[in-house]
Design a protein around this motif. Structure first.
Motif, mmCIF file in Angstrom:
data_model
loop_
_atom_site.group_PDB
_atom_site.id
_atom_site.type_symbol
_atom_site.label_atom_id
_atom_site.label_comp_id
_atom_site.label_asym_id
_atom_site.label_seq_id
_atom_site.Cartn_x
_atom_site.Cartn_y
_atom_site.Cartn_z
ATOM 1 N N PRO A 162 -43.058 -57.014 4.292
ATOM 2 C CA PRO A 162 -43.104 -55.553 4.358
ATOM 3 C C PRO A 162 -42.835 -55.053 5.772
ATOM 4 O O PRO A 162 -43.341 -55.615 6.753
ATOM 5 N N ALA A 163 -42.021 -54.016 5.867
ATOM 6 C CA ALA A 163 -41.599 -53.509 7.178
ATOM 7 C C ALA A 163 -42.783 -53.117 8.046
ATOM 8 O O ALA A 163 -42.743 -53.280 9.270
ATOM 9 N N SER A 164 -43.849 -52.599 7.457
ATOM 10 C CA SER A 164 -45.002 -52.167 8.251
ATOM 11 C C SER A 164 -45.755 -53.337 8.863
ATOM 12 O O SER A 164 -46.475 -53.175 9.848
ATOM 13 N N LEU A 165 -45.605 -54.545 8.282
ATOM 14 C CA LEU A 165 -46.309 -55.718 8.812
ATOM 15 C C LEU A 165 -45.524 -56.449 9.899
ATOM 16 O O LEU A 165 -46.103 -57.209 10.679
ATOM 17 N N VAL A 166 -44.219 -56.242 9.930
ATOM 18 C CA VAL A 166 -43.393 -57.003 10.877
ATOM 19 C C VAL A 166 -43.819 -56.785 12.338
ATOM 20 O O VAL A 166 -44.003 -57.755 13.083
ATOM 21 N N PRO A 167 -44.003 -55.539 12.825
ATOM 22 C CA PRO A 167 -44.418 -55.365 14.218
ATOM 23 C C PRO A 167 -45.756 -56.040 14.533
ATOM 24 O O PRO A 167 -45.930 -56.607 15.619
ATOM 25 N N VAL A 168 -46.690 -55.988 13.555
ATOM 26 C CA VAL A 168 -47.989 -56.624 13.781
ATOM 27 C C VAL A 168 -47.832 -58.124 13.924
ATOM 28 O O VAL A 168 -48.408 -58.759 14.820
ATOM 29 N N LEU A 169 -47.030 -58.702 13.034
ATOM 30 C CA LEU A 169 -46.823 -60.145 13.099
ATOM 31 C C LEU A 169 -46.006 -60.548 14.331
ATOM 32 O O LEU A 169 -46.154 -61.653 14.854
ATOM 33 N N GLU A 170 -45.142 -59.650 14.806
ATOM 34 C CA GLU A 170 -44.418 -59.928 16.053
ATOM 35 C C GLU A 170 -45.388 -59.984 17.228
ATOM 36 O O GLU A 170 -45.240 -60.814 18.145
ATOM 37 N N LEU A 171 -46.398 -59.119 17.246
ATOM 38 C CA LEU A 171 -47.417 -59.167 18.292
ATOM 39 C C LEU A 171 -48.200 -60.475 18.224
ATOM 40 O O LEU A 171 -48.561 -61.052 19.256
ATOM 41 N N VAL A 172 -48.460 -60.934 16.984
ATOM 42 C CA VAL A 172 -49.130 -62.232 16.828
ATOM 43 C C VAL A 172 -48.257 -63.341 17.386
ATOM 44 O O VAL A 172 -48.730 -64.253 18.089
ATOM 45 N N ALA A 173 -46.955 -63.279 17.108
ATOM 46 C CA ALA A 173 -46.029 -64.286 17.637
ATOM 47 C C ALA A 173 -46.016 -64.247 19.161
ATOM 48 O O ALA A 173 -45.975 -65.294 19.832
ATOM 49 N N LEU A 174 -46.061 -63.044 19.740
ATOM 50 C CA LEU A 174 -46.116 -62.915 21.189
ATOM 51 C C LEU A 174 -47.362 -63.579 21.755
ATOM 52 O O LEU A 174 -47.299 -64.298 22.777
ATOM 53 N N LEU A 175 -48.486 -63.375 21.096
ATOM 54 C CA LEU A 175 -49.732 -63.991 21.545
ATOM 55 C C LEU A 175 -49.635 -65.517 21.503
ATOM 56 O O LEU A 175 -50.073 -66.214 22.430
ATOM 57 N N LEU A 176 -49.036 -66.049 20.427
ATOM 58 C CA LEU A 176 -48.903 -67.499 20.309
ATOM 59 C C LEU A 176 -47.983 -68.053 21.401
ATOM 60 O O LEU A 176 -48.250 -69.127 21.964
ATOM 61 N N LEU A 177 -46.919 -67.332 21.710
ATOM 62 C CA LEU A 177 -45.991 -67.782 22.750
ATOM 63 C C LEU A 177 -46.664 -67.776 24.118
ATOM 64 O O LEU A 177 -46.495 -68.709 24.923
ATOM 65 N N LEU A 178 -47.410 -66.713 24.413
ATOM 66 C CA LEU A 178 -48.125 -66.646 25.683
ATOM 67 C C LEU A 178 -49.167 -67.757 25.783
ATOM 68 O O LEU A 178 -49.384 -68.332 26.853
#
Length: 774
Positions: free
Chosen positions: A64-80
């Motif tokens: 769902p489009a509304s979840l993508v930005p949230v999950l992108e922030l999660v991906a950013l946290l994992l990368l950091l």
């Protein structure tokens, strides 16, 4: 968020993601003038790619489009977490509470390093974390605008963030080629969006309200969209260029500088130890000038660096205490009452330097006359302001002169309190050459003081050369571990390298050490204010020097940089009692290093092994010292003899001979403590001298009267011819012999070797001055 009326395929989504990634990483290149190296950029590109393409992958599986930005922030946290979390994470990417604590420390450190570093800044972990985190957030925002909201034209906003930042730091702003490339990347994004939107429209079924009334061709003409795309790109380029060029830089603000130069050292002072650019500038920029007692030529401290993180030195951040007003500063930490101290006032007038740190001698007991709010730091007694800067300030700093003896320093113990542990901290891994140098230089030192003096002597030896160019040419400028290691091999650098090296070696030897940043003593001028000599300080006097801690004495400055500043007496090799010279260093001399410029005023402080004389030529050095002592002893007598010969020459040539004879008689009277005050008239002085036994009667008295009458006639009488020069010479010789007959042997020796008339004249020219306003 409503779905796009013409849904995009996976390939089209991927094309927009790639264009967004290109725009973001190209815009990030604008930060290049601010940060050294390129590793930070590759890290930002990795974070941006991981965040954006994670979003593309999520959309490909119909998240769902509304979840993508949230999950992108999660991906950013994992990368950091993967890059910066280290051992605090689970399976390298899953953060824990300790991971977030590390992130918090990195963010705090980023703020500190931004405040303390100059440009180009060293990309320490705290700074690279802030960059990666910021680029990751911009990536999420860009993806939302391009993919979710479907308004790619607004992607210019996140792209402008990195392109505008240089305009706030340096006057030149972002590089023009970077702006052009950013505009081209923006054009490409718009072009890709137009193409995929048209293709999506063509691929959609023409039914419902969105159905086209005229079926378009199966191929979209390139010319139909190229004009609009180019127009938007040109507008974006113009806006970015105008904003970057018109944005005021910090170097022209009141915080760190004033208009004129393009770097933070131009007229302001960066607290970081990268002083090379100012030292390499062909023309110095005035900083301040001061008026002080003749013997007062202190260093002026701006701030103290006490944290060493392996790549850069930094100052421990502390909040301002409103009770720490500068009308009264505390006694320095560790200074006992047994150490002799004295308080001397120094009047400082700021010229062009603009900084929130106040240049003051360390230690200072109080400061008067400042405008604005100024407070001293609990740790280093440095002084800073919270609402103004040094511009136009005139103040008096009451300096506490600390004069420890060699025995006090040699008997001082190292501190055992845990509060000094931070001044011993070194990263766990360091180049082997540092430990090897520490062991070689301090081997056999009988005390921490002897080890400190040995380190200083090693760095000031002819094995090392002072050079502001070599570190830049060889690529090892800075103060980190790798730089110190290369400096110890190359043996050429400037104050940053010498101070950093001594501080690290001292810490490795167990001696608490820190680095002070400020100015050397400056240059005395011919100008005098109320009889007090003015000393000018400019940007070429910027300096870094180490301070080492000894219990009972406190923080003690050393000067390891050859050719700069002055070496404290207590740290000179051989200081103190006989047989207590510091440990000799066995470090080999660098070929050609003995040809160091004569600008080094303390070349003789090098270890004998690195000098021109060997241990078997001690008698040569002793003879030279003896000759020098004799010359110094005979210098006043030689000057006094030259003065007498000059007056005799005037008498022989007939150039106011009586006046010359009387000046010589007055000078001789002062030499023999027989009077001769300049305020006395010739008749008064003659009457005073006539009372002495040697002038009671006979030719001596007649000679005195004749000299008196001749000078009165020459000064006040009609222009008639008086006694000739030869006759006056004879009468002067009789009068001087009478003065000598009345003097004791000690007085005659003192009149010859320490003539009062000459010393009084010297004191009048160069003696102690009264303070301003006295």
């Amino acid at each position: 968020m409503r779905p796009d009326p013409a849904p995009l395929s996976r390939g089209q989504r991927l094309a927009l993601t790639a264009a967004s990634f290109l725009l973001l990483v190209v815009a990030t290149m604008a930060l290049g003038p601010l940060i050294a190296g390129s590793g930070w950029w590759w890290l930002c590109a990795f974070i941006a790619a991981g965040t954006l393409f994670t979003g593309a992958g999520l959309r490909s599986i119909r998240t769902p489009a509304s979840l993508v930005p949230v999950l992108e922030l999660v991906a950013l946290l994992l990368l950091l977490t993967l890059v910066f979390g280290g051992g605090t994470s689970i399976a390298l990417i899953i953060p824990t509470q300790s991971t977030f604590e590390v992130f918090g420390e990195l963010l705090t450190g980023a703020t500190r390093t931004i405040e303390q570093q100059s440009v180009p800044a060293i990309p320490v972990p705290a700074l690279t974390f802030a960059l990666a985190f910021g680029v990751g957030l911009l990536a999420v925002l860009t993806d939302v605008l391009v993919q979710t909201v479907r308004m790619p034209a607004l992607a210019a906003a996140p792209a402008l963030v990195p392109t505008l930042i240089p305009g706030f730091i340096i006057e030149a702003g972002a590089d023009v080629p970077t702006l052009v490339l950013t505009a081209a990347a923006y054009l490409l994004l718009l072009r890709v969006d137009v193409r995929v939107r048209r293709r999506a429209t063509l691929a959609a079924d023409p039914v419902g309200d969105d159905a086209a009334t005229v079926v378009p061709p199966a191929r979209v003409p390139i010319v139909s969209t190229l004009g609009a795309s180019l127009g938007l790109a040109v507008v974006g380029l113009l806006v970015a260029s105008v904003l970057a060029a018109s944005t005021p830089s910090i170097s022209t603000s009141l915080l760190l500088g004033s208009p004129g130069q393009g770097n933070l050292f131009a007229r302001g002072v960066s607290p970081f130890i990268d002083l090379g650019r100012d030292l390499r500038r062909p023309e110095a920029s005035p900083a301040f000038h001061y008026l002080a007692r003749e013997a007062d030529r202190p260093y002026f401290t701006l701030l103290t660096l006490d944290r060493f993180e392996g790549e850069v030195w930094g100052a421990t951040e502390s909040s301002v205490d409103g009770d720490n007003t500068v009308d009264q500063l505390p006694r320095p930490v560790g200074l006992s009452d047994e150490v002799e101290t004295a308080e001397h006032p120094i009047d400082v007038i700021v010229d062009d330097v603009r900084t929130t740190w106040l240049p003051v001698p360390y230690p200072t007991t109080s400061i008067e006359g400042l405008s604005g709010s100024w407070f001293w730091d609990d740790r280093a007694l440095t002084v800073r302001s919270v609402d103004t800067n040094t511009g136009g300030q005139r103040y008096r700093a009451n300096r506490l002169v600390v004069e420890p003896t060699v025995s006090q320093l040699r008997n001082a113990e190292l501190p055992r309190s845990a509060e000094f542990d931070q001044f011993l901290e070194l990263p766990e891994e360091m180049p082997a050459i540092i430990g090897e140098t520490t062991a070689a230089v301090t081997a056999g030192a009988s005390s921490p003081y002897d080890a400190a003096v040995a380190i200083q002597a090693f760095l000031r030896s002819t094995a090392f050369d002072y050079s502001t160019e070599a570190p830049v040419e060889e690529g090892y400028d800075g103060g980190g571990f790798d730089v110190i290691a290369q400096f110890l091999e190359t043996k050429a650098g400037y104050c940053v390298h010498f101070a950093s090296t001594m501080a690290v070696i001292a810490r490795d030897a167990g001696i608490p050490a820190r680095i002070s940043i400020g100015y050397t003593q400056g240059t005395p001028t011919q100008e005098r204010v109320n009889g007090v000599q003015r000393v000018d300080v400019d940007s070429h006097d910027l300096h870094a020097w180490p301070e080492l801690y000894f219990d009972g004495v406190g923080w003690v400055p050393f000067e390891p940089t050859p050719g700069r500043g002055s070496v404290p007496d207590y740290s000179r090799p051989g200081a103190g009692e006989a047989g207590t010279a510091p440990v000799q260093s066995a470090a080999p001399a660098t070929p050609g290093a003995a040809d160091r410029s004569d600008l080094d005023p303390d070349r003789g402080l090098a270890n004998p092994s690195g000098g021109a004389f060997g241990a078997d030529t001690w008698w040569v050095r002793g003879s030279l010292l003896a000759i020098l002592a004799v010359v110094i002893l005979l210098l006043p007598a030689a000057l006094r003899l030259g003065q007498r010969i000059t007056r005799h020459g005037r008498m022989r040539r007939g150039e106011r001979p009586a006046d010359a004879a009387w000046e010589e008689l007055m000078a001789s009277a002062r030499d023999f403590d027989a009077g001769g005050d300049v305020a006395e008239t010739p008749r008064a002085l003659a009457a005073h001298l006539g009372e002495r036994p040697a002038f009671a009667a006979g030719p001596q008295r007649d000679a005195l009267v004749a000299l008196r009458d001749a000078v009165e006639r020459e000064r006040y009488g009609p222009a008639v011819t008086g006694p000739g020069g030869a006759r006056l010479l004879d009468e002067l010789a009789l009068a001087r012999s009478a003065l000598a007959d009345d003097a004791t042997p000690v007085e005659r020796a003192r009149a010859t070797f320490m003539p009062h008339s000459l010393l009084e004249r010297a004191r009048a020219l160069f003696g102690e001055r009264s303070r301003v306003g006295a």
